[in-house]
Scaffold this motif. Sequence first.
Motif, mmCIF file in Angstrom:
data_model
loop_
_atom_site.group_PDB
_atom_site.id
_atom_site.type_symbol
_atom_site.label_atom_id
_atom_site.label_comp_id
_atom_site.label_asym_id
_atom_site.label_seq_id
_atom_site.Cartn_x
_atom_site.Cartn_y
_atom_site.Cartn_z
ATOM 1 N N ARG A 268 0.827 -1.201 0.000
ATOM 2 C CA ARG A 268 0.000 0.000 0.000
ATOM 3 C C ARG A 268 0.866 1.259 0.000
ATOM 4 O O ARG A 268 0.667 2.174 -0.797
ATOM 5 N N ASP A 269 1.864 1.286 0.882
ATOM 6 C CA ASP A 269 2.694 2.476 0.992
ATOM 7 C C ASP A 269 3.599 2.680 -0.221
ATOM 8 O O ASP A 269 3.879 3.811 -0.609
ATOM 9 N N ARG B 144 1.402 4.214 -2.763
ATOM 10 C CA ARG B 144 1.163 5.610 -2.401
ATOM 11 C C ARG B 144 2.387 6.466 -2.701
ATOM 12 O O ARG B 144 2.266 7.598 -3.169
ATOM 13 N N ALA C 149 2.670 7.124 -6.374
ATOM 14 C CA ALA C 149 1.654 8.081 -6.820
ATOM 15 C C ALA C 149 1.925 9.485 -6.278
ATOM 16 O O ALA C 149 1.215 10.428 -6.622
ATOM 17 N N LEU D 224 1.682 10.337 -3.092
ATOM 18 C CA LEU D 224 0.781 10.621 -1.976
ATOM 19 C C LEU D 224 1.414 10.383 -0.612
ATOM 20 O O LEU D 224 0.836 10.750 0.403
ATOM 21 N N LEU D 225 2.587 9.771 -0.585
ATOM 22 C CA LEU D 225 3.253 9.469 0.679
ATOM 23 C C LEU D 225 4.331 10.526 0.910
ATOM 24 O O LEU D 225 5.259 10.672 0.127
#
Length: 103
Positions: free
Chosen positions: A54-55, A58, A61, A63-64
Motif C-alpha cells: 500500500r505504501d 502511495r 503516486a 501521496l506518501l
Amino acid sequence: MSSFSSRTWLPILLILAAILLAIIAAGRSPAGQAHEAAITALRTIDLAHASLQRDVLRARAGLLRSYDSIVVEIETLRSNVSALRARFNEAEIYDAELTPPLR
C-alpha cells in the motif's frame, strides 16, 4: 528504476521464505503452541507485506510524504522472518540430513 524494482522483490522473497518454512513446519506436525506461534508470525508478515505494498503504491503516486512507514514495515518483515526462523531452529523443525539449520 531498476533499484526500485529490486527493492520490491525483497519483501516478496521474505514472505515466500516464511511460507516455505511454515510448510516444512506443518509437515513435521509441530506441537499446538509452536503451530500457533508460526501462524501468528505468518499473519504478522502478511499484514506487514500488505501495508508495504500500500505504501509503495502511495509513494509511487506521490501521496506518501515520508518513507518512514516503508522502513518500519520492512523492519517488521525482517524481524518476523528472523523470529520464525529462530522458532523453527529451536524446535528443530528440519530434516538434518537434507536441510541445514536456518541461519
